[in-house]
Design a protein around this motif. Sequence first.
Motif: not given
Length: 558
Positions: A374-379, A401-404, A557-558
């Motif tokens: 879902x590319x959930x962390x692509x924000x 971790x994988x998406x730094x 939180x990121x």
Amino acid sequence: MKPPTTTISDDNLHVLRQICEKQLPATMHVCNLLNTHFKWNERNTTGSHMKFISLGEDWKTKGTFAVKYNSVDIFVFTLEKDCDSLRQLLMETDLLDSANQNIFYCILNEHLTTVYDTLSELNVDVTESYTTAMYWISKERALNFPVKCSEDVYIGTLNQSHVPLVSSLWPREFNGANEYFSSFVETKGGLGVFLKSNNQLVSWVLRNHWGVLVNLRTIPDYKRKGYGTLLVKAMCKKIAEEGNTPLATIIVGNIASEDLFKGLGFEYYDMCNTITFNIKKMEKSVKILNDEDLNVLKSLYINHIPYASHVVSLIDNHFLSKLKKINGDYVQFFALDNDWKTDGTFLMKFKNYDIFTFTLSSNKDQIYELMKKTNALDVNRRTVLYGIRNEHLPPVYKALKEQNVKIKDAIECLIYWLPKEKALEFTIECPDEVYVSELNPTHSKLIASLWPHSFDDADKYISYLLEMGFGYGVFLKDGDKLVTWILTPHWGTLAILETLPEYKRRGYGRLVTKQLCKKIAENGINPLCTIVVGNIVSETMFKKMGFQHIDNATFIVF
């Protein structure tokens, strides 16, 4: 609405046995299976290794159920002529395990077409199939078998040290064979012929989860000495002494075994089939769940209250927000193909602010795969992984971790819940100087200014929450000043409880919390709240109101 997947309890399995006994002799093998399960439960403190599964009460109304044994064997059965409920059971449960080789065991010919059609639809790769004949002998005849050993051997019970030898001579190798046969031995389901001179095991037979004689085998140097016949007699007698009917399955074409069992008085009973298969690993696609899907998802999670109460309230609150006819989809639900129907794995995004994910699967990597797809962390803005249960943290952190992804904060919280019945009993009594009223988006700036976890454009975030949900505030009658507030986020739970410093210790927090709890309960939802670990004041207040701690969760939180 489709019936939920259920594990059949032992009490209900006794009922199922009574149903099957009315269909004897056609269900002889099913009755044996159930009897073996009960016997193994008595002998083995870890249970019988068998899991009986049904959709709703199909086991009771249609005689339709499945059994999974040690993640290897799968047995399915139905008394229904058209097998429709059997097909639905195969399609909508997680019986087929992509991580292992699977074996459909003892499938009757009348169920075979349904099983093959379903395997084809699920893109399953059948690696082997063969037909066996089932034979039986009456308990009375088995009890009369003479069991007499020659002077050089004796019969003994197999133990775990014998499993490697038993497994090594099994003609159909598969991963996990040692563990598979070990489970039969564990329940005293194996007998062997041993040499008196050195206690060497030279011949053996096992009784499997069906109570069926299997893996009758003799070391080549000791064949043609009658050891196989001796063991069959001994095992049949043992089975009959326990009140069960001895059964055997013989691969079609195995004339030697057929002659042996017929010679002992066994009679042909029925044909059955064994199918070995692997799931083809296919690239899964992301699906956005619609309202019909969400109702199905909710029906799955209702069976896991209070553990997953927040998931049910999340879905309920989504439907309530739609009644407000707000513009745009504030909340979206994602899943991979149809996995969510059986394991409940999904991911929710609230605008670009919050992400929540959950699964009922024992394979927590389902969450990791979903987050990747879902590319959930692509924000490009501050985002919160919202209320992640501790058991789901490893795949979440793996994806981060994988998406730094740089983590700014991780806040551990306690999840408390209150049965809606208790919340409905709350009485709301305001002191003379104040009144309680609903919040609206115009209050968002004040709420954001005192929120300990505030951030840039937090007022907009809170405004969205108030638009899609609801909140209550305590207002002074003199001037209508807002002094205490609480609201519901997308979870439909209690959040952001705060009081202006100069109005604390007047019971306003408790007052407004009771009002919101009652409102939530009136909507059919169990009130929930999250409390930061160490916030003793809040924890004490909620405990006094009857809330119970059900688990912990972490906000990342990121």
